[in-house]
Motif scaffolding. Sequence first.
Motif, short mmCIF file in Angstrom:
data_model
loop_
_atom_site.label_atom_id
_atom_site.label_comp_id
_atom_site.label_asym_id
_atom_site.label_seq_id
_atom_site.Cartn_x
_atom_site.Cartn_y
_atom_site.Cartn_z
N UNK A 163 0.75 -1.38 0.01
CA UNK A 163 -0.12 -0.10 -0.06
C UNK A 163 0.80 1.25 0.00
N UNK A 164 0.00 2.37 -0.44
CA UNK A 164 0.99 3.75 -0.27
C UNK A 164 -0.17 4.55 0.31
N UNK A 165 0.13 5.41 1.34
CA UNK A 165 -0.56 6.35 1.82
C UNK A 165 0.37 7.55 2.01
N UNK A 166 0.00 8.95 1.48
CA UNK A 166 0.86 9.77 1.65
C UNK A 166 -0.10 10.91 1.57
N UNK A 167 0.35 11.94 2.43
CA UNK A 167 -0.42 13.35 2.60
C UNK A 167 0.62 14.64 1.60
N UNK A 168 -0.39 15.07 0.77
CA UNK A 168 0.09 16.05 0.02
C UNK A 168 -0.75 17.46 -0.02
N UNK A 169 -0.23 18.63 -0.45
CA UNK A 169 -0.94 19.63 -0.28
C UNK A 169 -2.05 19.64 -1.49
N UNK A 170 -3.29 20.12 -1.27
CA UNK A 170 -4.15 20.60 -2.04
C UNK A 170 -3.62 21.96 -3.08
N UNK A 171 -4.41 22.39 -3.81
CA UNK A 171 -4.06 23.67 -4.72
C UNK A 171 -3.62 24.74 -3.66
N UNK A 172 -2.78 25.46 -4.19
CA UNK A 172 -2.21 26.60 -3.30
C UNK A 172 -3.22 27.36 -3.00
N UNK A 221 -6.09 26.94 -2.32
CA UNK A 221 -6.95 26.48 -1.12
C UNK A 221 -6.44 26.41 0.40
N UNK A 222 -5.06 26.82 0.26
CA UNK A 222 -4.06 27.13 1.38
C UNK A 222 -4.07 28.28 1.84
N UNK A 223 -4.68 29.06 3.18
CA UNK A 223 -4.63 29.94 3.53
C UNK A 223 -3.35 30.60 3.78
N UNK A 224 -2.43 29.40 4.28
CA UNK A 224 -1.11 29.96 4.96
C UNK A 224 -0.24 30.54 3.83
N UNK A 225 -0.15 29.92 2.63
CA UNK A 225 0.65 30.39 1.68
C UNK A 225 0.03 31.65 0.99
N UNK A 257 -5.39 28.16 8.12
CA UNK A 257 -6.22 27.25 7.56
C UNK A 257 -5.49 26.70 6.54
N UNK A 258 -5.56 25.17 6.26
CA UNK A 258 -4.99 24.63 5.16
C UNK A 258 -5.91 23.34 4.60
N UNK A 259 -5.50 22.96 3.47
CA UNK A 259 -6.27 21.71 2.77
C UNK A 259 -5.29 20.95 2.27
N UNK A 260 -5.29 19.59 2.47
CA UNK A 260 -4.41 18.60 1.86
C UNK A 260 -5.34 17.33 1.49
N UNK A 261 -4.59 16.63 0.90
CA UNK A 261 -5.11 15.08 0.49
C UNK A 261 -4.42 14.00 1.18
N UNK A 262 -5.31 13.02 1.74
CA UNK A 262 -4.49 11.77 2.08
C UNK A 262 -4.78 11.13 0.64
N UNK A 263 -3.68 10.65 -0.07
CA UNK A 263 -3.77 9.73 -1.41
C UNK A 263 -3.27 8.43 -0.82
N UNK A 264 -4.20 7.12 -1.22
CA UNK A 264 -4.03 5.92 -1.04
C UNK A 264 -3.90 5.23 -2.22
N UNK A 265 -3.22 3.90 -2.36
CA UNK A 265 -3.16 3.15 -3.64
C UNK A 265 -2.84 1.94 -3.02
N UNK A 266 -3.11 1.10 -3.97
CA UNK A 266 -2.35 -0.43 -3.52
C UNK A 266 -1.56 -0.84 -4.98
N UNK A 267 -0.78 -1.61 -4.82
CA UNK A 267 0.14 -2.18 -5.92
C UNK A 267 -0.81 -3.06 -6.91
#
Length: 261
Positions: free
Chosen positions: A128-137, A139-143, A250-260
């Motif tokens: 399995x792959x489980x990663x956290x990445x930022x959503x679009x800029x 959508x991210x108040x911090x940047x 405030x911020x928005x991210x994705x949890x992206x999951x996948x299987x081999x």
Amino acid sequence: MSTATRTDFDAELRRHNEVLRRACGIQSGEHVLDIGCGTGQTTRQAARKARAGSALGVDLSAPSIEHARQLASAEKLRNITFEHADAQTHPFPQDHFDLAISRFGTMFFADPAAAFANIRRALRPAGRLVMMVWQARDHNEWIVAIRRALEITDASGADAAGELNPFSLADPPAVTELLEAAGFAEVTFTDVHEPVYYGADIAAALAWIHGFTCTSETLKRLDHAAAERAVTRLRTTLAAHTREDGVWFDSRAWIVTARCR
């Protein structure tokens, strides 16, 4: 500077870290690969969960890896290792890991197709792959707020210094295509809406933001008076985001999951 605990990435991402930990669902006997592990907080958490397995953390920063080793040693974790390595090209043992995880450590690959193919080779067929990445800029108040205070107006996702884009994995269709080409399937995206923590007070938050490339490079280009005005605008922005428990954006991210596949 505040006398409170110094801000670092672990502190900044404290709310995100809990979301990622739950999403990973690490089992006792699993072998875990942590990509872009930094000083190893997520790797240590994985090692504690995978008591009968193991955890390997890799990062491009040699000082971060050395610090990670020291922290793991202090906790007397015996099933954990760290390597100063590039996950794009490192010769991981093939078909070895049950799970690859990453907390904002996969957005800066120079060649993401090669990187994810290399990670896929390191995973077992049911891995399995489980990663956290930022959503679009946007959508991210911090940047958005920092760039507005610094009066950065370019439309690119990259920092002013031309760094690789921290929002490079924000687009679900593009990331799905990328991962499927690397040998993954069942790609899913889960919205993560949690704030980032920048420090106990304005002084601590300003010190933290000074370390951002977009901040440091922008201030370098300004004359003294213009830089002072920019810092004043930053202080005003931070004041507007200060609560009793510190400075939060405030911020928005994705949890992206996948299987081999």
